[in-house]
Design a protein around this motif. Structure first.
Motif, PDB file in Angstrom:
ATOM      1  N   VAL A   1       0.842  -1.197   0.000  1.00 20.43           N
ATOM      2  CA  VAL A   1       0.000   0.000   0.000  1.00 20.43           C
ATOM      3  C   VAL A   1       0.879   1.250   0.000  1.00 20.43           C
ATOM      4  N   MET A   2       1.974   1.208   0.738  1.00 21.53           N
ATOM      5  CA  MET A   2       2.884   2.359   0.803  1.00 21.53           C
ATOM      6  C   MET A   2       3.511   2.624  -0.568  1.00 21.53           C
ATOM      7  N   ASP A   3       4.000   1.570  -1.203  1.00 31.33           N
ATOM      8  CA  ASP A   3       4.604   1.727  -2.533  1.00 31.33           C
ATOM      9  C   ASP A   3       3.575   2.208  -3.550  1.00 31.33           C
ATOM     10  N   ASP A   4       2.379   1.636  -3.519  1.00 32.02           N
ATOM     11  CA  ASP A   4       1.318   2.069  -4.430  1.00 32.02           C
ATOM     12  C   ASP A   4       1.006   3.547  -4.233  1.00 32.02           C
ATOM     13  N   ALA A   5       0.874   3.957  -2.984  1.00 32.31           N
ATOM     14  CA  ALA A   5       0.567   5.357  -2.687  1.00 32.31           C
ATOM     15  C   ALA A   5       1.660   6.273  -3.200  1.00 32.31           C
ATOM     16  N   LEU A   6       2.909   5.896  -2.978  1.00 38.74           N
ATOM     17  CA  LEU A   6       4.028   6.721  -3.445  1.00 38.74           C
ATOM     18  C   LEU A   6       4.046   6.793  -4.972  1.00 38.74           C
ATOM     19  N   ASN A   7       3.854   5.668  -5.633  1.00 35.97           N
ATOM     20  CA  ASN A   7       3.872   5.657  -7.102  1.00 35.97           C
ATOM     21  C   ASN A   7       2.752   6.515  -7.687  1.00 35.97           C
ATOM     22  N   ILE A   8       1.568   6.408  -7.129  1.00 28.54           N
ATOM     23  CA  ILE A   8       0.433   7.188  -7.634  1.00 28.54           C
ATOM     24  C   ILE A   8       0.643   8.674  -7.370  1.00 28.54           C
ATOM     25  N   ALA A   9       1.121   9.003  -6.172  1.00 27.77           N
ATOM     26  CA  ALA A   9       1.387  10.407  -5.845  1.00 27.77           C
ATOM     27  C   ALA A   9       2.455  10.987  -6.765  1.00 27.77           C
ATOM     28  N   MET A  10       3.523  10.235  -7.010  1.00 31.69           N
ATOM     29  CA  MET A  10       4.594  10.735  -7.880  1.00 31.69           C
ATOM     30  C   MET A  10       4.106  10.876  -9.321  1.00 31.69           C
ATOM     31  N   ASP A  11       3.256   9.971  -9.770  1.00 29.04           N
ATOM     32  CA  ASP A  11       2.685  10.087 -11.108  1.00 29.04           C
ATOM     33  C   ASP A  11       1.902  11.391 -11.234  1.00 29.04           C
ATOM     34  N   TYR A  12       1.071  11.682 -10.245  1.00 27.61           N
ATOM     35  CA  TYR A  12       0.307  12.928 -10.245  1.00 27.61           C
ATOM     36  C   TYR A  12       1.241  14.140 -10.237  1.00 27.61           C
ATOM     37  N   LEU A  13       2.236  14.110  -9.357  1.00 31.33           N
ATOM     38  CA  LEU A  13       3.153  15.246  -9.237  1.00 31.33           C
ATOM     39  C   LEU A  13       3.959  15.458 -10.521  1.00 31.33           C
ATOM     40  N   LEU A  14       4.339  14.385 -11.180  1.00 29.45           N
ATOM     41  CA  LEU A  14       5.051  14.504 -12.454  1.00 29.45           C
ATOM     42  C   LEU A  14       4.155  15.101 -13.532  1.00 29.45           C
ATOM     43  N   ARG A  15       2.935  14.619 -13.609  1.00 33.76           N
ATOM     44  CA  ARG A  15       2.008  15.097 -14.639  1.00 33.76           C
ATOM     45  C   ARG A  15       1.610  16.558 -14.454  1.00 33.76           C
ATOM     46  N   THR A  16       1.645  17.028 -13.217  1.00 41.57           N
ATOM     47  CA  THR A  16       1.291  18.424 -12.949  1.00 41.57           C
ATOM     48  C   THR A  16       2.515  19.329 -12.889  1.00 41.57           C
ATOM     49  N   GLY A  17       3.690  18.772 -13.148  1.00 43.55           N
ATOM     50  CA  GLY A  17       4.912  19.572 -13.175  1.00 43.55           C
ATOM     51  C   GLY A  17       5.440  19.966 -11.804  1.00 43.55           C
TER      52      GLY A  17
END
Length: 83
Positions: free
Chosen positions: A12-28
């Motif tokens: 769950v921790m890894d999933d949360a980090l991956n999803i958060a980083m995906d969002y942060l990358l896409r929003t610059g």
């Protein structure tokens, strides 16, 4: 898999980090990827140790931590001027 700073690991921790980083990358908001990832991971780890186990909540905590850090950085830079 992110190298979490303590022994207790959960997908769950890894999933949360991956999803958060995906969002942060896409929003610059993750131009400094390592710094953003470390901030997000630390926020997730603190919440996890405090008992938060819900993935969506961990994602939100990570995103907010990076956004708040970025706002403080931009505000400080604006006050001090460029360079």
């Amino acid at each position: 898999m992110y190298p979490w700073p303590f022994g207790a690991f959960d997908n769950v921790m890894d999933d949360a980090l991956n999803i958060a980083m995906d969002y942060l990358l896409r929003t610059g908001q993750a131009e400094k990827f390592r710094e953003a990832q470390e901030t997000a991971a630390n926020a997730i780890a603190v919440a996890w140790r405090a008992g938060m186990k819900k993935r969506l909540r961990l994602i939100n905590i990570a995103i907010i931590a990076v956004e708040e850090k970025d706002v403080r950085y931009r505000k400080r830079r604006k006050e001090n001027g460029p360079g």
